[in-house]
Design a protein around this motif. Structure first.
Motif, PDB file in Angstrom:
ATOM      1  N   PRO B  57       0.848  -1.203   0.000  1.00 11.51           N
ATOM      2  CA  PRO B  57       0.000   0.000   0.000  1.00 11.51           C
ATOM      3  C   PRO B  57       0.882   1.250   0.000  1.00 11.51           C
ATOM      4  N   GLY B  58       0.482   2.215  -0.815  1.00  6.43           N
ATOM      5  CA  GLY B  58       1.262   3.445  -0.902  1.00  6.43           C
ATOM      6  C   GLY B  58       2.198   3.467  -2.097  1.00  6.43           C
ATOM      7  N   GLU B  59       2.495   2.294  -2.623  1.00  7.52           N
ATOM      8  CA  GLU B  59       3.341   2.221  -3.825  1.00  7.52           C
ATOM      9  C   GLU B  59       2.448   2.391  -5.059  1.00  7.52           C
ATOM     10  N   PRO B  60       2.995   2.897  -6.170  1.00  2.00           N
ATOM     11  CA  PRO B  60       2.150   3.040  -7.372  1.00  2.00           C
ATOM     12  C   PRO B  60       1.703   1.679  -7.917  1.00  2.00           C
ATOM     13  N   LEU B  61       0.410   1.600  -8.265  1.00  2.00           N
ATOM     14  CA  LEU B  61      -0.158   0.316  -8.697  1.00  2.00           C
ATOM     15  C   LEU B  61       0.187  -0.032 -10.145  1.00  2.00           C
ATOM     16  N   LEU B  62       0.152   0.976 -11.035  1.00  2.00           N
ATOM     17  CA  LEU B  62       0.323   0.679 -12.467  1.00  2.00           C
ATOM     18  C   LEU B  62       1.647  -0.003 -12.808  1.00  2.00           C
ATOM     19  N   PRO B  63       2.793   0.485 -12.310  1.00  4.20           N
ATOM     20  CA  PRO B  63       4.044  -0.214 -12.643  1.00  4.20           C
ATOM     21  C   PRO B  63       4.045  -1.655 -12.152  1.00  4.20           C
ATOM     22  N   TRP B  64       3.431  -1.898 -11.004  1.00  5.14           N
ATOM     23  CA  TRP B  64       3.351  -3.260 -10.455  1.00  5.14           C
ATOM     24  C   TRP B  64       2.536  -4.159 -11.395  1.00  5.14           C
ATOM     25  N   LEU B  65       1.374  -3.636 -11.828  1.00  5.16           N
ATOM     26  CA  LEU B  65       0.509  -4.418 -12.717  1.00  5.16           C
ATOM     27  C   LEU B  65       1.194  -4.696 -14.056  1.00  5.16           C
ATOM     28  N   ALA B 138       9.260   3.372 -16.661  1.00  2.00           N
ATOM     29  CA  ALA B 138      10.614   2.936 -16.303  1.00  2.00           C
ATOM     30  C   ALA B 138      10.557   1.841 -15.231  1.00  2.00           C
ATOM     31  N   ARG B 139       9.694   2.029 -14.258  1.00  2.00           N
ATOM     32  CA  ARG B 139       9.552   1.022 -13.195  1.00  2.00           C
ATOM     33  C   ARG B 139       8.998  -0.288 -13.756  1.00  2.00           C
ATOM     34  N   ALA B 140       7.965  -0.167 -14.606  1.00  2.00           N
ATOM     35  CA  ALA B 140       7.315  -1.374 -15.143  1.00  2.00           C
ATOM     36  C   ALA B 140       8.253  -2.164 -16.037  1.00  2.00           C
ATOM     37  N   THR B 141       9.104  -1.459 -16.770  1.00  2.00           N
ATOM     38  CA  THR B 141       9.973  -2.159 -17.721  1.00  2.00           C
ATOM     39  C   THR B 141      11.352  -2.431 -17.147  1.00  2.00           C
TER      40      THR B 141
END
Lengths: 222, 167
Positions: B57-65, B138-141
């Motif tokens: 919780p508190g971390e960005p959701l989109l890069p995780w998904l 950048a986080r997601a990739t």
């Protein structure tokens, strides 16, 4: 122009409603409450703590023979660098356990930097370059380094299982080098042979072997 | 997401309904057809379910998904690589024609996107279809923001050339 391209991305067809219902039913059916992983700082502290504890524990079992022969300057620089890389590897591994986590430490750069820095450091710190009984004196060190790396690898595997690896090859290779660093640290506390070639080949060599093992395991898992 | 982690069934359904459409578009733009994209979507949700404890919780959701969605796509690509190589062209043509007739607005862009190298196409999709920021992409990739900017820039250049437009 960018707006023009952006405008071309029209909203497409949504997924089938039946498929979504099926997915929702499936994940709801097997849902159990889970506790989110702790913060990166906590995970880093756990990983770094394992690194230090394991190195000290194994070195205690085989005796801290190196401490008696190293000078204060050698101890400060050598152990300081090992601790620094231990901290950086812990951070890098944690970053790769969490999907979408911000990556501060690049894995390839870190692994190469660790080998290069340790190589230079060993050449500068230990003046003896003789090769007398090179293999006979080296094999027990390599064995101890690899065993320590294996112990670390086992504990690391338990830790990595708590996360989700989006790039298994990269993460497991990185952890291989990290486990190898535990081996190098154990030998730095235990081995009284202050010969640069010995340390480079038989101590740092354990780290290279562990890194290669990580690469092959990671490639298999990927 | 937090309620879903606590096994709230309504939250799970709401999350699936909310997150699936953009993820589906992400898969659809890189798949051969709808059925394949729907398979990928199902696999994606199974992995989200397995990895749900890794979202804090508190971390960005989109890069995780999207980091997980990328992994699903890569695994699928590897799994079907052999099949793709052995497919004969005549099997692909009717599929494409059917898709074109079903989606009149999309195919031109889809064709343009397919002409881009995979990494550039992915970055463009994440930025434009998923509406993520440079840092989120950048986080997601798992690459730097500079690398994302460079890929996006090259993708735009390539699209401009193909469209015959000036910057």
């Amino acid at each position: 122009m960018n707006d023009e391209i952006t405008g071309m991305f029209v909203e497409g067809d949504p997924p089938d409603a039946a498929t979504l219902e099926k997915i929702a039913a499936r994940i709801s059916a097997s849902a159990k409450p889970v506790r989110a992983l702790p913060s990166n700082l906590t995970l880093w502290a756990i990983s770094f703590g394992i690194f230090i504890a394991l190195a000290l524990l194994v070195a205690k079992v085989v005796h801290f023979k190196a401490i008696g022969v190293l000078s204060d300057r050698q101890m400060g620089v050598y152990y300081g660098i090992l601790l620094l890389f231990g901290a950086l590897f812990s951070r890098a591994v944690i970053e790769r356990m969490i999907p979408g986590a911000k990556r501060v430490v690049p894995s390839t750069v870190l692994s190469i930097a660790a080998l290069v820095v340790l190589g230079i450091l060993v050449a500068v710190l230990f003046a003896d370059h003789s090769t007398e009984n090179f293999v006979a004196r080296g094999m027990p060190c390599l064995r101890l380094g690899v065993i320590s790396a294996l112990l670390s690898g086992f504990l690391g595997w338990r830790l990595l299982q708590r996360g989700y690896l989006v790039s298994p090859r990269e993460t497991i290779t990185l952890y291989g080098f990290f486990a190898g660093l535990v081996g190098v640290s154990v030998l730095a506390l235990h081995c009284p042979i202050l010969n640069s070639l010995h340390v480079l080949v038989w101590h740092v060599g354990a780290m290279v072997l562990a890194g290669l093992a990580g690469f092959f395991l990671g490639s298999y898992a990927d | 997401m937090v309620a879903y982690q606590q096994s709230d069934q309504q939250a799970a359904s709401a999350l699936v309904a909310q997150v699936s459409p953009p993820i589906f578009q992400f898969f659809l733009a890189q798949s051969r057809n709808r059925a394949e994209a729907e398979d990928l979507l199902q696999d994606f949700w199974l992995r989200i379910h397995k990895a749900r404890a890794t979202f804090r919780p508190g971390e960005p959701l989109l890069p995780w998904l999207y980091a997980i969605a990328r992994r699903v796509r890569v695994d699928h690509y590897r799994k079907t690589k052999g099949v793709r190589e052995h497919e004969i062209v005549s099997e692909q043509l009717p599929e494409k024609a059917a898709q074109d007739s079903a989606r009149p607005a999309g195919p031109k862009m889809a064709d343009l996107l397919k002409s881009l190298p995979e990494s550039q196409r992915e970055v463009l999709l994440l930025l434009k279809v998923s509406g993520m920021s440079l840092e989120e992409v950048a986080r997601a990739t798992g690459v730097s923001i500079g690398s994302v900017k460079q890929k996006a820039h090259r993708a735009y250049e390539s699209l401009r050339k193909r469209l015959g437009t000036k910057p």
